[in-house]
Each structure stands twice: as C-alpha cells, then as structure tokens.
Design an enzyme around this catalytic site. Sequence first.
Site, PDB file in Angstrom:
ATOM      1  N   LYS A 166       0.770   2.279   6.950  1.00 43.64           N
ATOM      2  CA  LYS A 166       0.685   1.041   7.727  1.00 43.64           C
ATOM      3  C   LYS A 166      -0.742   0.672   8.111  1.00 43.64           C
ATOM      4  CE  LYS A 166       5.288   2.056   9.492  1.00 43.64           C
ATOM      5  NZ  LYS A 166       6.143   2.384  10.648  1.00 43.64           N
TER       6      LYS A 166
ATOM      7  N   ASP B 195      10.718  -1.666   6.237  1.00 43.89           N
ATOM      8  CA  ASP B 195       9.832  -1.683   7.404  1.00 43.89           C
ATOM      9  C   ASP B 195       8.760  -2.748   7.187  1.00 43.89           C
ATOM     10  OD1 ASP B 195       8.138  -1.215   9.501  1.00 43.89           O
ATOM     11  OD2 ASP B 195       8.126   0.959   9.293  1.00 43.89           O
TER      12      ASP B 195
END
Length: 882
Positions: A685, A761
């Site tokens: 991320k 996600d």
Amino acid sequence: MLTGLFRLHGLFVASHPWEVIVGTVTLTICMMSMNMFTGNDQICGWNYECPKFEEEILSSDIIILTITRCIAIVYIYFQFQNLRQLGSKYILGIAGLFTIFSSFVFSTVVIHFLDKELTGLNEALPFFLLLIDLSKACALAKFALSSNSQDEVRHNIARGMAILGPTFTLDALVECLVIGVGTMSGVRQLEIMCCFGCMSVMANYFVFMTFFPACVSLVLELSRESREGRPIWQLSQFARVLEEEEDNKPNPVTQRVKMIMSLGLVLVHAHSRWITEPSSQNSTVETSKVELGLDETMPKRIEPEMPLWQFYLSRMISMDVEQVITLGLALLLAIKYIFFEQTEMESTLSLKNPMSSPAAQKRIADDCCGKDNGLKHSHKSAAEVTVTKEDTAEVIKPLPVVSVVETKFVAGDDVFSNASSLPSSPAPQVQLPLDPRPTEECLSILRNPEKGAQWLSDAEVISLVNAKHIPAYKLENIMESPERGVAIRRLMLASKLPNPSSLKTLPYKEYDYSMVMGTCCENVIGYVPVPVGVAGPLILDGKQFQVPMATTEGCLVASTNRGCRAIALGGGASSRILADAMTRGPVVRLPTACQAAEVKAWLESPEGFKCIKEAFDNTSRFARLQKLLIGLAGRNLYIRFQSRTGDAMGMNMISKGTEQALSTLQEKFPELHVLAVSGNYCTDKKPAAINWIEGRGKSAVSEAIIPAQIVREVLKTSTEALVDVNINKNLVGSAMAGSIGGFNAHAANIVAAIYIACGQDPAQSVGSSNCITLMEATGPTNEDLHISCTMPSIEVGTVGGGTNLAPQQACLKMLGIQGASKENPGENARQLARVVCGTVLAGELSLMAALAAGHLVKSHMTHNRSKMNLQELPGTCTKKAA
C-alpha cells in the site's frame, strides 16, 4: 493472582483442545490398565456372581429409589434444555453428555484403581446424576458463544475461567467435605455411596476444568465454515448472549462463609480420621475367616451352560418394575428431546422474535424500522429457518408502504425523533412504557433468556450502553438483529454531530451485516452505495468478459467500453501471468552488523532456505515459499518472503508463515530480535521501486493489435499520433516526474474501479497500478497499432475479505471467478489479474486516443458534468437545506 492463574489455565485449555482431550482420555486408559497392579482381581457381572450379604429389601426402599432415579433423569433433561437455550439443539448437549459420561467413567476408574469394592453402586447412580450441575457449563459456554472469531473464543473462555474458576473450585471443595461426612457414618452402604459421590465431584471438577472447555473450543472451531472462515454459530439467537460478568463474580460474603464452613469440616474429618485410633481387635478373626472362605469368595458363573448374549437378553426381558419405569421415562424424554423439541423451538421463537408475524412486519414498515427484515438475505439466521412456509410467504409479500425509496434506502425522519417509538417493541401483545425504565430493570430484562433486547426500547438500550453494561462495539451481537444495532448506533452518533440529520441519507437497511461483523468493518453505521457500470465485452484469451466497474467518475466506464470495442474488432487481446507471489518483508536486528551478515549468508544458502521453507510451508496448505530476498542496513536485516497463496490475496496467510519462519530463525540464532513482522520491505500500500522491479502478487502482461481502420473509425485518430503521444507522455513525461511504475495514462482508474466492485482492498490499488504502456506501429504498412500493458504487482484474491459480501460476490460471478478454484487452486485469482490487466489495456487505448485526437476535454464536458441544479438537491450545503 488466583484469577490470573485461572485465566492462563483457561487460555491454555482453549488453545490446545486436542492435547487436553487426548491427555484426559489417555490418563483414564492408563488408570484402567494399571488396575492389574491392584490386589483386587474379583470380577462381578458379565455372567459371574460374587458373594453378597443377605439383606432384607423393603418395598419402601424400592419406591424411594425409583422416585430418586426418575427425579435424577428429569433433572438432567431440564439441564439439557437450559443448554439448548443458548441457541444450539445438539452441539452443547453433546458436550454436556460427554462431560457427564467422562465424569462417571473417570470417577469409576479412580475408585476401581484405589481398589474399592463397586458392589452396590447402582443405587448411587441417581445421586451422582443429581450432583452434576450443567449450569456451570452454561455459564462458561456463554462466554465462548459471545465471540466472533476463534481467537476471541479462546480469550473469552480464558476470561470466563478467570471469573468462574475460583468459585467452582471452592464449591467443589465444600461439596467434597460435606459429602465426605457420610464416609464416617459406619454404615457400609452409605460409606460406599458417599465415597463414590466425593470422587464423582472431584472427577466432575477435573473434567469441567479441562475436558469441557476443550470440547467447546474444538466444536466451535470445527463448526466454522471452511471456505469463508466465518463462525456459523454467529446466529441471531446467539446475539442475545450477554457476558454476565457481574452476576458470575463471586460474592465476598458467600465466599467467606464457604471458607469458614470448609475449615470446620476439615477439622471434623481430621478429628475422626487421624486423632481417633482405628479398631483392630477383630482383624485376626476376619483374616482367618477370609482364609477359610477363600473358595467361597471366588466368582462363579451364574449360568455356566448359557451363552453370554443369551444370558443378558434374558436379563433384559426379565427386568423389575422399577427398572421398567426408569428406562421408560428416560426413553420418553429422549424421544421428546430429539423429535418434538423442534415444535417447541418454533413456538418459543415466535414469541421471542417479532419478525415472525405479519403484524410486526407492518409495524416495522410504518415506523421505518431499524430491525432486520429477515428471509431476504442469502445467509438466513436460525430463527428464520424455523418459520413455516405460510409465514415465509406472508413475510416476503410487498409491504404497503407509500415511500418505498425511503423505506428501503435511507434512515428516514423518524430515526431522529422519538427513540421509544422505533420498532424496538417486543411481541405484538406487549406495550412498552413511554418513559425509559430504571437501568437495573432493563439489565434484568436483557439478561432474561425469555425476553432479551427486543423487550427494550432504543432509549433503554442507549442508557445501558452509556452505563457501560453493553459495549457499544457489540450492539450488533447483542440486539435481536444486527440491523437494529446499527440503527441504535446511528441514534447515539447523531446527537454528537454538528448536524443531527447528517446520517439521514446514509442507507443502512436491507444489508447482510452478518458477513461484515468480525471480518470487514467495525462500529458500522451504514453503507455507501457506489454506482457500478459494465465495460465489455472484453475479448481476452478467446473468452468474453463483462467487466464490472464501481466508480463515480463520469466517462471512465464509457471510455473503457470504447477500448473494449476496439480490441474486440481487432480480434481480441492476449494475456499471460509472469509470476505469482505475495510478499511480506519483516525487519530483524542482530547485535552487530557482522552477525547480521552471517545470518544473511545462512539464509541465502541452500541449507538455510530449506530450513526456513519447511517451517513456512507447514503453516498452510496453500502457502509455499518460493524465494527470499534479503537486504542489510547496519545491524538490521530486511527479509522479503515471496510465496503463492492460492485464490486468496494472501496477506494474512503469508504473515502467519512469516511468523513461524522467524521463530525457527530465532532458534538457530537466539540473539536475533524481531522488530516488526512488516518492515516496509514488502512493500504494501505504498509506492515502492521493489514492487516495480521484483513484482508482488500477480505479475501480468497483456497485448493487442488494433488494425489501422479501427484506429481511424473507432478511436478517431492515427497510429502515428498514438505512438507519439505515448512516448512523450507515458515514457518521457513520467521520467521527468520521477515516477515509479507510473508509465501509463490512468491505470489506477481501472484498477480502483474493479477493486471496489469485486471486493478487493482499495488501498492496494497504489501498488497494483504499477504499469508501463507501450505502443508501436506494426503491420505490413506500419499503420496498425501494437499496444501492451505490463503490470508487475497486481494484488488480488477471490476469497476472503470483501469478496465474502454478496454484492461483491455478484460482480465476481459476472467474471466467472467467484470463490476458490476447485480444479486448480489459485486459478481464479490469476484470472482476475488477467482481466484487470486486459481492462487496463482497453482504458489506456481509449484515453490515449482521446488525448491524441484532442477529445478529452470535450468528452468530459459532455459526459462528466451534472445537468442538475445542485442548489435544489436535498443534503447540499445551502441555506435552504441548513
């Protein structure tokens, strides 16, 4: 300190159920096998008779004994009914049956091991059953059943053991001392019964502290859904279970009285057993009698010529009247429990659950409810399963509601008006008071298994939350439906917001929150609907895909759809998976940099990799370690584990394997210290060159050839213009900006839209959007266009997380890749990565054509500008709305 010891004991038992169960059974078997070392080799029963003292049997004794047996059977039956109120008809009943059986077997083995004569104990069995108290099992089971995950089950069992353990221990001690007084009576039969009773209490305590919590933990773990990892005991009736810590905490006065009583009884036992000299004057005479009558005491066959099975069959047929009464009562109760409890369960639920009647449904519709409509979601609760077909048909009929959109989609004005007027009333015949009742009364109603949360108004529930009797984060579990818990949380939150009506247009109804709790989100107040468009058909590897895209950016779906059309007219696109390996990069520290270098060298050696791989692979049937990449910075080591993870995205899976591998590494190098299981060497991320270079997740490439005619007629540009813009924008422009993995036009747009639609996600679109788009002229006349997209770090999965939610599963089903691949584990996730890469190819093609033709601004002004007067829409920041 005592509470801490019981907590540790409970955590150990719940965390190692197999070891505890096997250990208990092994101990019992060992004690049975050690019986050969005792001096008693007399066998009674099995068609052998032993000498008995002739005693006169009175009819009154038979009547009293029969009544006692019947009372014991009825008592056990009601104990099982109390267990059934926890929400399971069989699971806890079987666990309780195991507890009774194991306690009896264990106590019998202990007494036999101690060489005590067991004749006459058949009369003691009813008293043994009366000593069993399954309410203790109920109390501990409530802690376990108020959990959302297996880890929480273990911690709740440990907390329950810490609260209940000291009380149970003292109760068992007092029972043993009280019953033990009977062993000093001098009456032989009473002494045998009391001795057996004491051993039964001790055995029951031992089994309850070890066998029962291990059984509960194991049964709940095996009851989890194997595919989704979600606890199937998380049903609506379990949601009423509240942790009764205050009620279960020991009363200091009662404990003090028990301690004084125990000390007094200990003194009585000490005086009777150790101070008084035992009488031995008749020992010589008794010994001589035993020696002279040795042959008389040997066991003899009752019917020497009759086979064993025929002997016992004749004994069963020729039972006494009291045995027939006792056996008949037991069979009747067993038949009632197994075959007729379902009807009672339905009638009980119809009283407890107001959702069973159409009248309640109508009240809910009129009040813009905060309760679960039920029977409309794919995952039904147990209460919904038990309603009849007629009730089901009545429930799912369309309701006569005037404002359908407001009922289905938004909270409604009534949510913020009168809390007690919301659909928090119980069964139709009960009218709730207008004013909230005292906290103590509300708490007793909530803990009453016959009433529960549906008998409380929302205002009363809020008062219990404010008084810390109900954890705010567990409202969904404690209310009769998760939806009502969400509605109450919205009420509590509304008063704290600058504008109390802020949540009015945030929908929360008709959503399956059972799939959210413990998995996707906490402190839920609703859900945000995102428009989902479809682009396609995308012709990829000879297959057609209709690609779902969730976005609020105008032109994105239309542009991607145009790219799909151009690719289809050109013959379709092709794709390949280059690598499949999720990563986790922990950071560890050594005392010196030289030692860190030694560890690095060992990990890079074949021996070290084999050792770490063996530890890593043992944690999952899917995780298989492929590669280790080690970086060194001073005393710190950064170890990047790369592993396949099946159809799951795999972060949890690979993290579990990484922890186990680090434990093995610490055994090899004790001075190694783990600083963090994630040292940003993964990298997750965040933009990182290591993902761009080494790859992460699925590495994919897709390509297509677009004929010159399609470029001109569909894309409204030329191959030469496309190649020129791509070089100067995607390559040179990104290099000038110092971009890492950003050599594309808008790959993140397509990645994020597919991720939101398919339950991925969204934060991982950061690394998954790494892409380089290349274009060049090809064909006989160099007028056709060859376009390719290379994406080294697509992080996707088709099981776990948001893919368990029904809307996201629908989008995955559109692509034909929902769930795990049964034929080839991991194939569904790889197919999703190929679809992502192919759709990015279509999006890149269309946007670059718009840029080359100068149509970008024009198309956005046409398709990405609202035609509505935003000042007149409700919910906007205008003076009128304010």
